[in-house]
Each structure stands twice: as C-alpha cells, then as structure tokens.
Design an enzyme around this catalytic site. Sequence first.
Site, short mmCIF file in Angstrom:
data_model
loop_
_atom_site.label_atom_id
_atom_site.label_comp_id
_atom_site.label_asym_id
_atom_site.label_seq_id
_atom_site.Cartn_x
_atom_site.Cartn_y
_atom_site.Cartn_z
N THR A 86 38.66 -75.98 -39.73
CA THR A 86 38.98 -77.41 -39.88
C THR A 86 38.82 -78.12 -38.54
O THR A 86 39.36 -77.69 -37.53
CB THR A 86 40.42 -77.58 -40.39
OG1 THR A 86 40.55 -76.90 -41.64
CG2 THR A 86 40.75 -79.05 -40.57
N ASN A 130 28.25 -75.10 -11.45
CA ASN A 130 29.63 -75.53 -11.41
C ASN A 130 30.30 -75.32 -10.06
O ASN A 130 31.28 -75.99 -9.73
CB ASN A 130 30.45 -74.82 -12.50
CG ASN A 130 30.33 -73.31 -12.40
OD1 ASN A 130 29.24 -72.76 -12.49
ND2 ASN A 130 31.45 -72.63 -12.23
N GLY A 136 33.32 -75.67 -23.64
CA GLY A 136 32.09 -75.15 -23.09
C GLY A 136 31.92 -73.66 -23.30
O GLY A 136 30.81 -73.17 -23.56
N THR A 137 33.01 -72.90 -23.21
CA THR A 137 32.92 -71.45 -23.39
C THR A 137 32.45 -71.10 -24.79
O THR A 137 31.54 -70.28 -24.96
CB THR A 137 34.27 -70.79 -23.09
OG1 THR A 137 34.60 -70.95 -21.71
CG2 THR A 137 34.24 -69.30 -23.41
N CYS A 175 37.81 -71.78 -13.42
CA CYS A 175 38.17 -70.82 -14.46
C CYS A 175 38.54 -69.46 -13.89
O CYS A 175 39.15 -68.65 -14.57
CB CYS A 175 37.01 -70.66 -15.46
SG CYS A 175 36.50 -72.21 -16.21
N SER A 203 31.49 -79.69 -22.47
CA SER A 203 32.94 -79.47 -22.56
C SER A 203 33.65 -80.79 -22.30
O SER A 203 33.40 -81.45 -21.29
CB SER A 203 33.38 -78.43 -21.53
OG SER A 203 34.73 -78.08 -21.71
N GLY A 204 34.55 -81.17 -23.22
CA GLY A 204 35.17 -82.48 -23.18
C GLY A 204 35.91 -82.82 -21.91
O GLY A 204 35.83 -83.95 -21.41
N HIS A 205 36.65 -81.86 -21.36
CA HIS A 205 37.50 -82.21 -20.22
C HIS A 205 36.72 -82.45 -18.94
O HIS A 205 37.27 -82.94 -17.95
CB HIS A 205 38.56 -81.12 -19.99
CG HIS A 205 38.03 -79.84 -19.44
ND1 HIS A 205 37.44 -78.88 -20.22
CD2 HIS A 205 38.03 -79.35 -18.17
CE1 HIS A 205 37.09 -77.85 -19.47
NE2 HIS A 205 37.43 -78.11 -18.22
N GLN A 221 28.62 -79.23 -16.48
CA GLN A 221 28.88 -79.99 -15.25
C GLN A 221 28.07 -81.27 -15.15
O GLN A 221 28.37 -82.13 -14.33
CB GLN A 221 28.57 -79.11 -14.04
CG GLN A 221 29.44 -77.88 -13.91
CD GLN A 221 30.89 -78.21 -13.63
OE1 GLN A 221 31.20 -79.17 -12.93
NE2 GLN A 221 31.80 -77.42 -14.19
#
Length: 373
Positions: A222, A130, A50-51, A310, A184-186, A164
């Site tokens: 990559t 968030n 996300g950042t 964070c 953001s994946g997590h 979020q």
Amino acid sequence: MLPYFTQLYGNPSSVHTVGQEARYALDSARERVAKVLACRTSEVVFTSGGTESDNAAIIGAATALHETGNHIITSSVEHHAVLHTCQYLENLGYEVTFLPVDEYGNVSPEQVYNATGPRTTLVSIMYANNEIGTINPISEISAAVQKRAGELDRTIVMHTDAVQAAGFLDLNVRRLGVDMLSLSGHKFYGPKGTGVLFVRRGTPYMPLLLGGGQERERRSGTENIAGIVGLSVALDMADTSREDTSANCTVLRDRIIREVTDIVPDTNLNGHPIQRLPNNINFSFEGVEGESILLGLDMAGVAASSGSACSSGSLEPSHVLLALGQTAELARSSLRITLGKENTEEEVDYLLGVLVDLVSRLRQLPTLTTTGS
C-alpha cells in the site's frame, strides 16, 4: 502532507470515495514527478528511498535478463546500496566488473564501452558521488552503452543512482539516456523513507517486492500517500529553484575550498575541482583524524561527516577515497561538508573560523601510539 495523515486517510486501491481521494493524490504526485523527469507517468515507481530504488533496479533488471547473460558493470566508488547489491548478486553466481576511477573519481564512457561484452545485461554508474561530489558524464556513458548494445545485438539496461543529483543537476531522463534512475526524497527536502525509481517503458524488470501488485505490479505494498505527496512537491520545488540554489551553493562552496586550502597547510581537496556538485566539499587534512574533526565541529554546532552519512559511524577508511589512490591514513583524515539552500555567508564565516582553529589545535596534540602486550 497533513491532510493525508488525518482526513484523507483512504487506501488508494479501494474503489470507495475515501480511497479514490487518496488515488487522486497519488496520481497527481506521479504527474509532478514525471514532469521533472520528463517521462511518462507510468514509468514512475514510488519506493521507500534510494536504497530500495537501487536494489530494485539492479536485482530487477539482472534477474529479468539472467537467461541472456549474467555480467554486471558498476564502479568502485558507488554508494553501498549499489555495491552491496552487486556483491550479493556476485555471491549468487553473477559476474560483476567494478570499474576503477581516475584521481577525481570519474568513470569514462570508454571504460564502460570496453568493459561491455556479450554477457553484459546491466550497467549501473552513479550520476554524482555522494562523498566527493564528482559528476559523471552519464549521457555520454548511456550513449556508449547503447552503441555497444547495438553492436552486440542485445539488451543492456543502463541505471544511474541520481540520489545526490536531485535539486542540483538536470534529471531529464531523455537527455540522460538512462533506462532506470533512482531518487531519495530526503535529499531534496522531502520526507525520509520516500523514493522514486524511474523504469523506462519496455525495460526488462522483475519486482523486488511481491504482493498486491501496486505500482503497476512493480512494487507491491500500500502506497505511503502522505510521504509520496511530500516527495513530489519537494522534488517540484527543488527542480524549480535548481539554478538559483546551485548558484548560491557554488559561491559558498568555492569560498570554503579557496580559503581552507590557502590557510590550512597539507590540505587535499578530494573529487573533481570543477565537475562536482555545487553543495559538496571534501577535504583530507594530513596528520589529523577525521573523527576528531567531526567531534570538534559538532561541539561547535556544525554538522558534518567523514564520508557517507549512511556509514559515518564506521571507523573504516572511505572506500571512495581508497579508490582514488589515497592511503588508509589519509582517507581517515577526511571531512565532508555539504551545503544547503538556506546556508549563508555568515555561517560560512563561522565554519571557517572554527575549522581552521580546530585543525591547527589537533595537529599540535601529541600523537598517541599503542603496543600490544
């Protein structure tokens, strides 16, 4: 993800068979993400989280349009990935308007419309906060930006930090009306260090990372195939189960809010009481340090936060709660509880018992004061 750590280890930019196996996985993952976002596969850019997505969107659009204007609009309660990026551009000569929010943390379409002027090139307003879970009317804000851009006969890019929102809110970019969107994946049970940036076709954009020209020259480097595969499957699963997960979390959320506010005196619920994420609860307990609550909960096996995960190590009061008009003392007494799809009523029983007892005991402790020598 496992095969792409071992047997299918190729570089997707290579033309040989091993590389093309990785390319197929990359293309398939992009299709899964595009289906959830209701966009073209060519509009999906994979990032490290996300950042990076927020940084790339804001810097990419602002620099691409710098010859037509240097004014950026955002809100005072954004994630630091947005705030610090805007402050960075401010130091480079850009003008940034940090819109105030109401008592619940909302930004209105009228605010954004009125703040937009002949030098505005970018608007970045978060989908859901968030810390306090408040949901902004992004589709209406996007419509206001588009209307103002038409009146001014200029290009104004609309970006939203939707980190979020994934797994709980609609991510259809057509309905949202945004030009750029960050994920953001997590946040939806995908691997850490993975992310997505949606860039609508035709949106002015300068890449943040330069090199080999991967991701259609919008994000060189990559690709992390294993991570991208994991992210795409996790997003598909989160979106498919979105209604059930939201319904279950809402029941638990409302129970915690109801019982804590009924039992524990001088408790403030932060954020909108209704228009909030199904999994978010944020309290301020008067007369108690949030850090003490966190330590007590942690010793009891409950993981929580006093603000953004964070920056939860910071002793500074939350900029979000200060923007709501809270005093620094009250803001330091905050507790953020977030629920997940596997949380149960029994776990809520345990949390309530621990939390109510903990706040009561902490309020009975003598207050320590220090004086300088």
